[in-house]
Design a protein around this motif. Structure first.
Motif, PDB file in Angstrom:
ATOM      1  N   ALA A  99      -7.829 -38.579   4.640  1.00  0.00           N
ATOM      2  CA  ALA A  99      -8.317 -37.360   5.286  1.00  0.00           C
ATOM      3  C   ALA A  99      -7.927 -37.371   6.769  1.00  0.00           C
ATOM      4  O   ALA A  99      -8.441 -38.161   7.548  1.00  0.00           O
ATOM      5  CB  ALA A  99      -9.829 -37.241   5.131  1.00  0.00           C
ATOM      6  N   ASN A 158      -7.966 -34.701   9.712  1.00  0.00           N
ATOM      7  CA  ASN A 158      -8.443 -33.352   9.993  1.00  0.00           C
ATOM      8  C   ASN A 158      -9.091 -33.280  11.375  1.00  0.00           C
ATOM      9  O   ASN A 158      -9.019 -34.226  12.146  1.00  0.00           O
ATOM     10  CB  ASN A 158      -9.415 -32.889   8.897  1.00  0.00           C
ATOM     11  N   LYS A 203      -9.318 -39.405  11.378  1.00  0.00           N
ATOM     12  CA  LYS A 203      -8.731 -40.062  10.202  1.00  0.00           C
ATOM     13  C   LYS A 203      -9.868 -40.777   9.481  1.00  0.00           C
ATOM     14  O   LYS A 203     -10.637 -41.507  10.115  1.00  0.00           O
ATOM     15  CB  LYS A 203      -7.657 -41.055  10.621  1.00  0.00           C
ATOM     16  N   ASP A 222     -11.510 -41.912   5.168  1.00  0.00           N
ATOM     17  CA  ASP A 222     -11.261 -42.065   3.738  1.00  0.00           C
ATOM     18  C   ASP A 222     -11.605 -40.800   2.964  1.00  0.00           C
ATOM     19  O   ASP A 222     -11.167 -40.625   1.833  1.00  0.00           O
ATOM     20  CB  ASP A 222     -12.047 -43.249   3.180  1.00  0.00           C
ATOM     21  N   THR A 223     -12.395 -39.918   3.542  1.00  0.00           N
ATOM     22  CA  THR A 223     -12.817 -38.677   2.903  1.00  0.00           C
ATOM     23  C   THR A 223     -13.057 -37.606   3.954  1.00  0.00           C
ATOM     24  O   THR A 223     -13.288 -37.918   5.126  1.00  0.00           O
ATOM     25  CB  THR A 223     -14.108 -38.898   2.074  1.00  0.00           C
ATOM     26  N   HIS A 224     -13.004 -36.364   3.525  1.00  0.00           N
ATOM     27  CA  HIS A 224     -13.296 -35.258   4.437  1.00  0.00           C
ATOM     28  C   HIS A 224     -14.776 -35.246   4.831  1.00  0.00           C
ATOM     29  O   HIS A 224     -15.141 -34.771   5.897  1.00  0.00           O
ATOM     30  CB  HIS A 224     -12.928 -33.926   3.777  1.00  0.00           C
ATOM     31  N   PHE A 225     -15.604 -35.806   3.982  1.00  0.00           N
ATOM     32  CA  PHE A 225     -17.050 -35.806   4.220  1.00  0.00           C
ATOM     33  C   PHE A 225     -17.444 -36.953   5.158  1.00  0.00           C
ATOM     34  O   PHE A 225     -16.626 -37.802   5.483  1.00  0.00           O
ATOM     35  CB  PHE A 225     -17.784 -35.884   2.880  1.00  0.00           C
ATOM     36  N   SER A 246     -18.308 -40.224   6.970  1.00  0.00           N
ATOM     37  CA  SER A 246     -17.910 -41.574   6.581  1.00  0.00           C
ATOM     38  C   SER A 246     -17.997 -42.522   7.773  1.00  0.00           C
ATOM     39  O   SER A 246     -17.523 -42.193   8.856  1.00  0.00           O
ATOM     40  CB  SER A 246     -16.472 -41.575   6.053  1.00  0.00           C
ATOM     41  N   ASP A 261     -20.022 -41.491  11.692  1.00  0.00           N
ATOM     42  CA  ASP A 261     -18.972 -40.524  11.395  1.00  0.00           C
ATOM     43  C   ASP A 261     -18.511 -39.924  12.724  1.00  0.00           C
ATOM     44  O   ASP A 261     -19.332 -39.538  13.552  1.00  0.00           O
ATOM     45  CB  ASP A 261     -19.506 -39.431  10.470  1.00  0.00           C
ATOM     46  N   ARG A 280     -15.953 -36.976  14.482  1.00  0.00           N
ATOM     47  CA  ARG A 280     -15.233 -35.745  14.118  1.00  0.00           C
ATOM     48  C   ARG A 280     -15.257 -34.728  15.241  1.00  0.00           C
ATOM     49  O   ARG A 280     -15.785 -34.995  16.300  1.00  0.00           O
ATOM     50  CB  ARG A 280     -15.797 -35.133  12.840  1.00  0.00           C
TER      51      ARG A 280
END
Length: 111
Positions: free
Chosen positions: A34, A36, A53, A55-58, A60, A90, A92
Motif C-alpha cells: 500500500a 498512498n 508505505k 502492508d495494507t491501506h487500513f 497498520s 499508523d 498517514r
C-alpha cells in the motif's frame, strides 16, 4: 538544493483537465503493497514527494512515511532521503508545502 528553480513545461492547450504520464516514485516492496496518501511539492531545483508505505491501506503499525526527491528532468529516478516509522502507530495523511524558503512536512500519527 541551490538557487535553481524547478521548471516544468507550461501546458498551452485548451483542455481544463490535463492527465499526465504516470511515473513510479514508490519503491517496490512485496510485503508493503500500500503506497498512498501522496503529497508533492517543488522545492529549489527538485520535486519532493512524501507518501505512506504500509502492508495494507487500513491502519497498520507497520506504516512508514517516505520522502524522496527527483529532478523535474528525470521523473523515473527518485532518491529516498528520509524514512520514519514508530513500529506501533499508523502514520498517514502527508502534506508537503514550501513557505518562505523552507519545506515543511506534516503527517498524522494515529495510536
Amino acid at each position: 538544493y541551490g538557487q535553481g528553480s524547478c521548471i516544468l513545461p507550461r501546458y498551452k492547450g485548451k483542455l481544463d483537465v490535463l492527465l499526465g504520464r504516470s511515473h513510479r516514485a514508490s519503491t517496490l516492496t512485496p510485503a508493503m503493497v500500500a503506497n498512498n496518501n501522496v503529497s508533492i511539492a517543488a522545492f529549489g531545483s527538485k520535486l519532493v514527494i512524501a507518501y505512506r508505505k504500509a502492508d495494507t491501506h487500513f491502519a497498520s503499525p507497520l506504516a512508514r512515511i517516505i520522502v524522496a526527491t527527483a529532478s523535474s528532468q528525470d521523473l523515473d529516478t527518485w532518491d529516498v532521503i528520509w524514512e520514519h516509522h514508530t513500529g506501533k502507530d499508523d502514520l498517514r495523511e502527508t502534506l508537503l508545502f514550501e513557505m518562505q524558503g523552507h519545506l515543511f512536512l506534516y503527517y498524522a500519527r494515529l495510536a
